[in-house]
Design a protein around this motif. Structure first.
Motif, PDB file in Angstrom:
ATOM      1  N   GLN A  15       0.826  -1.192   0.000  1.00  0.00           N
ATOM      2  CA  GLN A  15       0.000   0.000   0.000  1.00  0.00           C
ATOM      3  C   GLN A  15       0.868   1.252   0.000  1.00  0.00           C
ATOM      4  N   GLU A  16       1.929   1.201  -0.819  1.00  0.00           N
ATOM      5  CA  GLU A  16       2.798   2.335  -1.044  1.00  0.00           C
ATOM      6  C   GLU A  16       3.504   2.774   0.231  1.00  0.00           C
ATOM      7  N   ALA A  17       3.906   1.779   1.043  1.00  0.00           N
ATOM      8  CA  ALA A  17       4.580   2.123   2.276  1.00  0.00           C
ATOM      9  C   ALA A  17       5.999   1.604   2.265  1.00  0.00           C
ATOM     10  N   CYS A  22       3.624   6.123   4.521  1.00  0.00           N
ATOM     11  CA  CYS A  22       2.584   5.706   3.581  1.00  0.00           C
ATOM     12  C   CYS A  22       2.232   6.784   2.565  1.00  0.00           C
ATOM     13  N   GLY A  23       1.986   6.357   1.360  1.00  0.00           N
ATOM     14  CA  GLY A  23       1.526   7.271   0.320  1.00  0.00           C
ATOM     15  C   GLY A  23       0.008   7.354   0.342  1.00  0.00           C
ATOM     16  N   GLN A  24      -0.544   8.542   0.152  1.00  0.00           N
ATOM     17  CA  GLN A  24      -1.986   8.703   0.125  1.00  0.00           C
ATOM     18  C   GLN A  24      -2.536   8.316  -1.241  1.00  0.00           C
ATOM     19  N   PHE A 116      -6.536   2.697   4.945  1.00  0.00           N
ATOM     20  CA  PHE A 116      -7.450   3.842   4.974  1.00  0.00           C
ATOM     21  C   PHE A 116      -8.483   3.587   6.057  1.00  0.00           C
ATOM     22  N   ILE A 117      -8.371   4.310   7.176  1.00  0.00           N
ATOM     23  CA  ILE A 117      -9.296   4.189   8.297  1.00  0.00           C
ATOM     24  C   ILE A 117      -9.646   5.603   8.726  1.00  0.00           C
ATOM     25  N   ALA A 118     -10.890   5.994   8.541  1.00  0.00           N
ATOM     26  CA  ALA A 118     -11.280   7.375   8.804  1.00  0.00           C
ATOM     27  C   ALA A 118     -12.684   7.419   9.396  1.00  0.00           C
TER      28      ALA A 118
END
Length: 209
Positions: A15-17, A22-24, A116-118
């Motif tokens: 996940q782009e880490a 981490c990348g958004q 992604f946890i929001a």
């Protein structure tokens, strides 16, 4: 045990880490690239004995994406160690709903610090509609980051995500991330479309039938 830790690290890196940096991603990419996407409340947590995992008990209130055999998600796992991208849930409000996206190992679901946890309430109206109705129908479309001009798409299924050009700390609040989706235009081409106008056209067409 070793294989599990490797999978958890790979899940983070995928996940782009790198070293948990981490990348958004655009919310549409989050939906399309994740193995599961749910709305849930975090109600309890415990450390697994003789294991390098932390278990979160969740109450799933809505499933947006998941294999049929895993639609009743009650537990999500993460690494105990921060060095392995372990996720730490900060909120103590057990009634607060969160959008949770992650990956699957075997028959268990995992999250990490790059997931992604929001809070559901923090998402824009358009993002909520995207997760509920639009993103799933347009996963063939691809969102390409544009970090520096000039940049261009590689094929007709790509949309350029230019929010990163603004060097925003929170890309999820950028105009394209908050209000737009990359959708099929009916001519083998993917284009940016306002989620409001796209949904309005969908409702109009539905009511006209």
């Amino acid at each position: 045990m070793f294989s599990l830790l490797v999978l958890m690290v790979l899940g983070c890196l995928s996940q782009e880490a790198w070293s948990c940096t981490c990348g958004q991603r655009h919310p549409q990419s989050v939906y399309c690239d994740s193995a599961f996407v749910i709305k849930a409340k975090f109600v309890a947590q415990k450390e697994m004995k003789n294991d390098e995992r932390l278990q979160y008990q969740v109450k799933t209130t809505k499933v947006f994406k998941a294999p049929k055999e895993l639609e009743d998600i009650q537990y999500v796992y993460t690494a105990k160690s921060d060095s392995l991208c372990g996720y730490r849930h900060a909120s103590t409000n057990k009634s607060e709903e969160f959008l949770v996206a992650g990956y699957i190992v075997g028959q268990e679901v995992f999250i990490n610090s790059c997931s992604f946890i929001a809070p559901w309430s923090s998402l824009s109206f358009c993002q909520k509609r995207g997760f509920m109705q639009v993103y799933a129908k347009n996963c063939d479309c691809q969102i390409k980051h544009c970090y520096q001009v000039p940049c261009e798409v590689d094929n007709k299924l790509q949309c350029l995500w230019t929010d990163p050009l603004r060097r925003m700390k929170d890309l999820y609040s950028g105009h394209q991330a908050a209000k737009w989706a990359c959708v099929h235009n009916g001519d083998d081409l993917c284009v940016w479309d306002s989620l409001k106008s796209h949904l309005y056209s969908m409702v109009t067409k539905s009511n006209s039938k």
